[in-house]
Design an enzyme around this catalytic site. Structure first.
Site, PDB file in Angstrom:
ATOM      1  N   CYS A 123      41.890  29.387   4.406  1.00  0.00           N
ATOM      2  CA  CYS A 123      42.663  29.132   5.024  1.00  0.00           C
ATOM      3  C   CYS A 123      43.749  28.497   4.801  1.00  0.00           C
ATOM      4  O   CYS A 123      44.467  28.873   3.685  1.00  0.00           O
ATOM      5  CB  CYS A 123      42.863  27.653   6.354  1.00  0.00           C
ATOM      6  SG  CYS A 123      44.108  27.855   7.754  1.00  0.00           S
ATOM      7  N   CYS A 125      47.055  26.833   6.525  1.00  0.00           N
ATOM      8  CA  CYS A 125      47.732  25.631   7.187  1.00  0.00           C
ATOM      9  C   CYS A 125      47.861  24.263   5.649  1.00  0.00           C
ATOM     10  O   CYS A 125      49.085  24.060   5.898  1.00  0.00           O
ATOM     11  CB  CYS A 125      47.081  25.718   8.188  1.00  0.00           C
ATOM     12  SG  CYS A 125      45.689  24.683   8.139  1.00  0.00           S
ATOM     13  N   CYS A 133      49.007  28.762   9.714  1.00  0.00           N
ATOM     14  CA  CYS A 133      47.765  28.947   9.500  1.00  0.00           C
ATOM     15  C   CYS A 133      48.087  30.747   8.584  1.00  0.00           C
ATOM     16  O   CYS A 133      46.973  31.340   7.890  1.00  0.00           O
ATOM     17  CB  CYS A 133      46.362  29.645   9.982  1.00  0.00           C
ATOM     18  SG  CYS A 133      45.746  27.981  10.437  1.00  0.00           S
ATOM     19  N   LYS A 198      36.465  28.987  16.991  1.00  0.00           N
ATOM     20  CA  LYS A 198      38.009  28.014  16.740  1.00  0.00           C
ATOM     21  C   LYS A 198      38.188  27.926  17.561  1.00  0.00           C
ATOM     22  O   LYS A 198      40.021  28.970  17.869  1.00  0.00           O
ATOM     23  CB  LYS A 198      38.189  27.657  15.377  1.00  0.00           C
ATOM     24  CG  LYS A 198      39.353  26.898  14.820  1.00  0.00           C
ATOM     25  CD  LYS A 198      39.625  27.107  13.715  1.00  0.00           C
ATOM     26  CE  LYS A 198      40.729  25.909  13.131  1.00  0.00           C
ATOM     27  NZ  LYS A 198      41.181  25.826  11.958  1.00  0.00           N
ATOM     28  N   ARG A 208      44.664  16.665  10.425  1.00  0.00           N
ATOM     29  CA  ARG A 208      46.189  16.963   9.837  1.00  0.00           C
ATOM     30  C   ARG A 208      46.518  16.416   9.564  1.00  0.00           C
ATOM     31  O   ARG A 208      47.399  16.246   8.444  1.00  0.00           O
ATOM     32  CB  ARG A 208      47.356  18.027  11.175  1.00  0.00           C
ATOM     33  CG  ARG A 208      46.310  18.814  11.687  1.00  0.00           C
ATOM     34  CD  ARG A 208      46.239  20.011  13.160  1.00  0.00           C
ATOM     35  NE  ARG A 208      45.977  20.477  13.805  1.00  0.00           N
ATOM     36  CZ  ARG A 208      46.418  21.487  14.933  1.00  0.00           C
ATOM     37  NH1 ARG A 208      47.414  21.053  15.522  1.00  0.00           N
ATOM     38  NH2 ARG A 208      45.520  22.703  14.713  1.00  0.00           N
ATOM     39  N   GLU A 236      34.628  36.583  20.343  1.00  0.00           N
ATOM     40  CA  GLU A 236      35.234  35.887  18.897  1.00  0.00           C
ATOM     41  C   GLU A 236      33.995  36.800  17.774  1.00  0.00           C
ATOM     42  O   GLU A 236      33.978  36.890  16.091  1.00  0.00           O
ATOM     43  CB  GLU A 236      35.958  34.905  18.610  1.00  0.00           C
ATOM     44  CG  GLU A 236      37.322  35.339  19.383  1.00  0.00           C
ATOM     45  CD  GLU A 236      37.856  35.429  18.479  1.00  0.00           C
ATOM     46  OE1 GLU A 236      37.758  35.909  17.370  1.00  0.00           O
ATOM     47  OE2 GLU A 236      39.388  35.268  18.617  1.00  0.00           O
ATOM     48  N   LYS A 251      33.480  25.272  16.485  1.00  0.00           N
ATOM     49  CA  LYS A 251      34.141  24.112  16.188  1.00  0.00           C
ATOM     50  C   LYS A 251      36.004  23.835  17.514  1.00  0.00           C
ATOM     51  O   LYS A 251      36.538  25.169  17.734  1.00  0.00           O
ATOM     52  CB  LYS A 251      34.900  24.718  15.196  1.00  0.00           C
ATOM     53  CG  LYS A 251      36.304  23.169  14.277  1.00  0.00           C
ATOM     54  CD  LYS A 251      36.827  23.820  13.342  1.00  0.00           C
ATOM     55  CE  LYS A 251      37.818  23.148  12.478  1.00  0.00           C
ATOM     56  NZ  LYS A 251      38.667  23.420  12.206  1.00  0.00           N
ATOM     57  N   SER A 277      37.548  16.472  13.054  1.00  0.00           N
ATOM     58  CA  SER A 277      38.178  14.925  12.619  1.00  0.00           C
ATOM     59  C   SER A 277      38.138  14.348  14.136  1.00  0.00           C
ATOM     60  O   SER A 277      37.290  13.309  13.711  1.00  0.00           O
ATOM     61  CB  SER A 277      39.308  15.384  11.597  1.00  0.00           C
ATOM     62  OG  SER A 277      40.219  15.782  12.822  1.00  0.00           O
ATOM     63  N   TYR A 316      31.489  14.558   9.076  1.00  0.00           N
ATOM     64  CA  TYR A 316      32.070  13.310   8.269  1.00  0.00           C
ATOM     65  C   TYR A 316      31.444  12.559   7.682  1.00  0.00           C
ATOM     66  O   TYR A 316      31.212  11.814   7.614  1.00  0.00           O
ATOM     67  CB  TYR A 316      33.699  12.660   8.391  1.00  0.00           C
ATOM     68  CG  TYR A 316      34.619  14.096   8.639  1.00  0.00           C
ATOM     69  CD1 TYR A 316      35.702  14.213   7.381  1.00  0.00           C
ATOM     70  CD2 TYR A 316      35.040  14.848   9.590  1.00  0.00           C
ATOM     71  CE1 TYR A 316      36.272  15.824   7.071  1.00  0.00           C
ATOM     72  CE2 TYR A 316      35.803  16.171   9.957  1.00  0.00           C
ATOM     73  CZ  TYR A 316      36.226  16.364   8.968  1.00  0.00           C
ATOM     74  OH  TYR A 316      37.371  17.926   8.781  1.00  0.00           O
TER      75      TYR A 316
HETATM   76  C1  PBG Z   1      41.988  25.123   8.595  1.00  0.00           C
HETATM   77  C2  PBG Z   1      41.196  23.979   9.592  1.00  0.00           C
HETATM   78  C3  PBG Z   1      41.489  22.672  10.465  1.00  0.00           C
HETATM   79  C4  PBG Z   1      40.056  21.515  10.499  1.00  0.00           C
HETATM   80  C5  PBG Z   1      39.226  22.487   9.704  1.00  0.00           C
HETATM   81  N1  PBG Z   1      40.005  24.002   8.880  1.00  0.00           N
HETATM   82  C6  PBG Z   1      42.747  22.868  11.200  1.00  0.00           C
HETATM   83  C7  PBG Z   1      43.554  23.214  11.923  1.00  0.00           C
HETATM   84  O1  PBG Z   1      42.987  24.079  12.806  1.00  0.00           O
HETATM   85  O2  PBG Z   1      44.541  22.274  12.665  1.00  0.00           O
HETATM   86  C8  PBG Z   1      39.942  20.960  11.456  1.00  0.00           C
HETATM   87  C9  PBG Z   1      39.129  20.380  11.279  1.00  0.00           C
HETATM   88  C10 PBG Z   1      38.803  19.178  11.282  1.00  0.00           C
HETATM   89  O3  PBG Z   1      39.778  18.748  12.445  1.00  0.00           O
HETATM   90  O4  PBG Z   1      38.073  18.068  11.317  1.00  0.00           O
HETATM   91  N2  PBG Z   1      42.442  25.211   7.624  1.00  0.00           N
END
Ligand code: PBG
Length: 329
Positions: A123, A125, A133, A198, A208, A236, A251, A277, A316
């Site tokens: 990605c 981002c 992204c 996602k 973030r 998707e 996700k 997260s 995690y």
């Molecule tokens: C984008 C990405 C994100 C996460 C995994 N890959 C962040 C987003 O879409 O803002 C989030 C993972 C998490 O919250 O643990 N590279």
């Protein structure tokens, strides 16, 4: 047929002892199904706690060994890498640089733990100055201009030894672009795990902070999915399958267990679920306050994700969960 309520049926018989409960247990969790996300940051000699994710750290490449060794000892056999570069720019150049953090971390892990599966998040981002992204055009993320950059990143990660590349940008046709680029680069063995469904989620908040990837303007709802849409999630996933994904992903996990279950009933590919997260941090925060039993809450959540139909769980809690599983086995 004997119905519940019939005097002969006593379901509590099967719950009377731990041995019997385990004998009839329907859903098994194994450390070998867990994937530990790792934040790799610039610099040397850094192990830095992430405030919003108690127990999770950012590691410089030279410091990864200790953590990966702990994961290995616990029984975790896969990691998912995210890079946090020193400098970010409009085009996210560090994402696809051959000596970027993810290629270097991959090489480091593979040289020390050859059997550890390395997955690399693909990605922009974490690498763009604006935090979106993909690359921008007139204040919007330009899908088709982003694709070659994602493909280049995937090829660099695969060349460095990544077993799995995992595009998470939610650009249309990103899996096809990456699969084609890998094949054209002589990397037909590399697995593509699409972040297929996602959702634009509040539960990415702590990530973030960890990755410094909050968009500087707007949000991600023009590319990540609307959390209300399950049928669209199936479209998707179908798209990623058609583009050659080897593994599909849903996700976040917990607010979308129904989507995991629906995907399980429709598709025969392995399904990964990302226990993100915010799902981690809310259990940590409550347990640090003494409001929840951390171990029981985490294992209940991970079991629910598995029960919904996920084969692979990115979490995690991987190291802790693997150690808890050892204690109970
Ligand atoms: C984008 C990405 C994100 C996460 C995994 N890959 C962040 C987003 O879409 O803002 C989030 C993972 C998490 O919250 O643990 N590279």
């Amino acid at each position: 047929m004997i119905e519940k309520g019939n005097p002969d049926v006593r379901l509590r018989r099967l719950r009377r002892s731990e041995t019997i409960r385990r004998l009839v247990n329907e859903t098994d969790l194994q450390a070998s199904r867990l994937v530990a996300p790792i934040f790799v940051r610039f610099g040397t000699n850094v192990v830095e706690p992430i405030e919003a994710m108690p127990g999770v750290h950012r590691y410089s490449v030279d410091q990864l060994g200790g953590y990966v060794n702990r994961l290995w000892e616990a029984g975790v056999r896969a990691v998912l890498l995210f890079g946090i570069p020193e400098s970010k720019d409009e085009l996210g150049t560090q994402a696809y640089s051959s000596d970027g953090l993810v290629p270097r971390a991959t090489a480091e892990i593979k040289s020390r733990f050859p059997s550890m599966a390395v997955a690399a998040d693909v990605c922009l981002c974490e690498y763009t100055s604006h935090g979106h992204c993909g690359v921008l055009k007139g204040g919007e993320v330009d899908n088709d201009k982003t694709l070659p950059l994602l493909a280049k990143a995937a090829v660099e990660y695969a060349r460095a030894g990544a077993d799995i590349v995992a595009p998470s940008a939610m650009m249309d046709r990103q899996v096809a672009a990456i699969r084609t680029a890998l094949d054209d680069s002589g990397l037909p063995e590399t697995i593509v795990m699409g972040y297929s469904a996602k959702f634009a989620s509040s539960f990415y908040g702590p990530f973030r902070e960890a990755a410094g990837s909050t968009p500087s303007f707007g949000d991600r709802r023009a590319y990540q999915m609307n959390g209300a849409n399950s049928r669209e999630a199936m479209r998707e996933i179908e798209g990623d399958v058609g583009e050659g994904a080897d593994v599909i992903m849903v996700k976040p996990a917990l607010p979308y267990l129904d989507v995991i279950a629906e995907a399980r009933s429709r598709f025969d590919l392995p399904i990964a679920a990302y226990n993100v997260s915010g799902e981690y941090s809310m259990i940590k925060a409550a347990s640090l306050n003494g409001w929840l039993d951390e171990r029981r809450a985490a294992m209940e959540v991970l079991t629910s994700i598995r029960r919904a139909g996920a084969d692979i769980i990115i979490t995690y809690f991987a190291e802790q969960a693997a150690n808890w599983l050892k204690e109970t086995s």
